[in-house]
Design an enzyme around this catalytic site. Structure first.
Site: not given
Lengths: 503, 503
Positions: A270-271, A274, A300
């Protein structure tokens, strides 16, 4: 130096001032990262002073008369600017509007009320008692309403739309209402059928523990394969996963659990999603507003694309399973790619948003969005929030939390004044599926290559279509250009159906 | 807020401006720490921008007309101030003088010439070739001379004294010359006799390796016993040991070597000595100039006191040996307190300053001080430095380096414009022995208690006599008050004789 400056145009003078704003913000990012990852516990007071001073320095640039004059002059002469410069000027004005709509007194109230409410929220969460938080939440709400009213006047929109715009420029309630209505209708049957289907197809759970050092090694290995540039970034550990920094020094964290390596890994993905967006932002505009990301829904979206769509795919598990076996020193049927895929795509009706899977996640957001609007406009009083929360969960998920801790006390967004933020998560999920559609339509081989550990085609495409455009276009222009249409909830629903309910 | 401000006196207005300077500097400390400890290698450019911006913000406060006016007014009304406030005002004026004596153009030249020279120094060091560095060192020297000339005019002293004053307020060449002459005469016979004596008393070396994790654990354990407050500080690892931060967030590092745990441990003690001074600075004056330390000679004195005098004492080894045995999991005669003491007090004629022992260390400084003055006033040309360096070592230590890397290329002080800094180390050694004398005269039991791991009496005394006074007094006043006399080289020489040549 001053002599040379006289020859600069108003626009170029603005660039040098906004460069200072950017550098100040990059320092703020680093201090925040440090605060979460390794600051000594007793250093909170000096850290607050440091952050407040940096904020004040930024404000004093944006509030200066000189910047106001320069903006007027630059806009009067904007015909002489390039497209990127014009877009940059638009973003400068946007930041200026936001900064100047809110008087310093109100900023101070916002800061002090949220600082108190956040501390109280921790206690209320611990003691499982919403009434402890309610009075301080009420105060935050009053300040947020005043802020929204002032912003709305400046931006010429409704107060709540002004809050939405802060996190997701240009997004409006009307659009979100329509999108979320489609999800409200489409998601429940997918959830019901998937839960039934999966009950008949259990996966093999792995037992035992995986050391955090090995989990970090795996995370770094996979990040390297995806092209994360470790000469300009780091992976560390914190209480909740997050990404802080700029493309010149970008730091991500995850939270690792020895008994469940999947949460740590999904945090890393997820990060990294980003981070890859930030790393891909246009380097020529690094110091300028137009070089920033295009808001939280898209950000997101980029994170969910990597975590939910790439990370929870058969292709990814085929690539990652051998690395897990090697780095963790494990083997057996639990570590087979298909079994890992089944586990990563398990759907369950959890009551906790942060634990939710790809299919139910947006339902948690829909509930918060409805409640948040009602709280904001005063239709729902805070004292009635716990029961309203439970009722919504009963309606939408078929079960209600037994305690406030599992209910309306689970998130810190409202006590910290993040009204208008929740929709970004579900808009991000829609964005991610739409981006996926665009990618496999144009470069189907790029997704297949993931199974061989080749992420280059995938990130090339994202880079061209999204990352490198920064804030050059509006949100809506960007989606149309990169995926051929505006946000379309049907694409998200069909993506879920294809993945979770294959015929 | 502005209304209340109108009632503030000029002095209090100054306090609020110098508070901002302090907070900006505390951010700089953190960025520097991060740069050395964990910043990604490719992030140097943005870090330089961040540091430059913070510097600029500090300068703009110190260069403002408003601050100049406030200083004049506050000084005119200083009769109404308390002693501490008056001392604070004196320190404010000192900072103001230093900042305003140097024009921005010169600061930029200093920054660019040292940045280039430091990079070149690394290469010259690696390639063992001083002539690579010489032209860039010449440029640095020109800029340093101009800076010193301007500072000297402002401070009404010689240019070189103006450089000394920067690191060690109020210290002058004349005083240092006299102190160093005494050392030049007194040290060689102590060194010769100690080396002879020790040749007949070998120690038992330990073999094998100690993991860095265990060395860090030992360091932290000992730091805790000494009262290092880990809720406001950290211990980390870096290429060279250092201390960065303020008493609200203070971070020390050491460099650990698996084959020689003593260097890492002594690094921990040295930096803990620096840190305890900073932690003990007067908390009521945390944000103000008078709350800062009283210069580098005293700071170095506090570090050397803990490293050389406490750390290399029988008392300390009696306390530390059992902890080493327990944390390292070792035993045998090599880990006996007396044997560890012998090893830690071993004197040898190394050519490298950083490896030098307590007795020879100051000789290395004397050599640098002599050469630095000659380079600065132009008597010694840079091209002749390597040979002059070797000649000095031949005279003072009886042996000369075979290469420039072991010779005049070993330190980075000159390429980074730290002229006037070297004397602090030897002045620190004299300070440390004098402080030790004062302590055992007044509180002999406090030093004995170290053997039982009780450091409270020792730090109590340091706190009362030195730490908590900040910059309330001048250097000379402080030494007289805390130890009864000004710096006295004979105390240092007798301390060494008593310790290394007991009759």
């Amino acid at each position: 130096m001053p002599k040379a400056n006289h020859r600069l145009t108003p626009y170029l003078h603005l660039e040098s001032r906004f460069k200072r704003v950017h550098v100040l913000r990059s320092i703020t990012h680093l201090l925040r990262w440090d605060q979460e990852v390794l600051m000594p516990t007793g250093s909170a007071a000096i850290r607050a002073d440091q952050l407040a001073l940096l904020d004040m320095e930024c404000s004093s640039i944006l509030h200066s008369r000189r910047v106001a004059l320069l903006l007027d002059k630059a806009e009067a002469g904007e015909n002489a600017l390039t497209d990127w410069q014009r877009a940059n000027l638009r973003e400068m004005r946007r930041l200026w509007h936001r900064a100047n709509a809110i008087p310093k007194r109100l900023l101070n109230s916002l800061h002090s009320s949220t600082t108190r409410a956040e501390v109280r929220w921790r206690r209320a969460h611990e003691e499982n008692n919403f009434s402890l938080l309610a009075p301080l939440q009420e105060r935050v709400l009053q300040v947020v309403r005043e802020k929204a009213r002032r912003l709305g006047e400046t931006l010429k929109c409704s107060p709540y739309d002004a809050l939405l715009d802060e996190h997701d420029p240009g997004r409006q309630t009307r659009e979100i209402d329509a999108l979320f209505q489609a999800l409200e209708k489409g998601l429940p049957p997918i959830i019901e059928r998937t839960v039934q289907d999966q009950a008949e197809k259990p996966f093999i759970p792995f037992s035992g523990t995986i050391s955090i050092a090995r989990q970090r090694d795996l995370g770094k290995k996979l990040m390297r394969c995806m092209g994360f540039p470790f000469d300009k970034g780091r992976l560390d550990e914190s209480l909740h996963p997050f990404t802080e920094g700029t493309s010149e020094d970008l730091r991500i964290t995850s939270k690792f659990d020895e008994r469940n390596f999947l949460t740590g890994l999904m945090g890393v993905l997820h990060e990294t999603g980003h981070a890859m967006y930030d790393f891909g932002l246009p380097p020529d505009w690094f110091f300028q507003p137009v070089g920033r990301d295009r808001g939280m829904a898209l950000h997101e979206g980029m994170a969910l694309f990597l975590e939910m769509i790439v990370g929870r795919s058969r292709e990814f598990m085929r690539f990652a399973a051998p690395w897990m076996q090697r780095i963790f020193g494990v083997s057996g049927p639990a570590w087979d790619a298909e079994n890992l895929y089944r586990q990563a795509t398990r759907v369950s009706k959890t009551l906790i948003r942060m634990d939710a899977d790809e299919v139910t996640y947006s339902l948690h957001i829909l509930i918060r969005y409805d409640l948040e609007k009602e709280i904001f406009d005063g239709t729902l009083r805070l004292k009635d929030l716990p029961e309203a929360w439970n009722e919504k969960y009963r309606q939408r998920l078929g079960r209600a939390p037994a305690t406030a801790r599992e209910g309306c006390l689970q998130d810190s967004h409202w006590p910290t004044a993040y009204f208008g933020y929740f929709p970004s998560y579900a808009l991000g999920a829609i964005t991610a599926s739409q981006v996926y559609n665009g990618l496999i339509r144009e470069r189907p081989e790029a997704f297949d290559a993931v199974a061989m550990g080749d992420f280059s085609g995938l990130f090339d495409w994202l880079n061209q279509r999204i990352y490198s455009l920064g804030s050059r276009f509006t949100n809506h222009e960007l989606m149309e250009q990169s995926t051929g249409e505006n946000l379309n909830p049907d694409l998200f629903l069909s993506y879920l159906r294809n993945k979770y309910l294959p015929s």
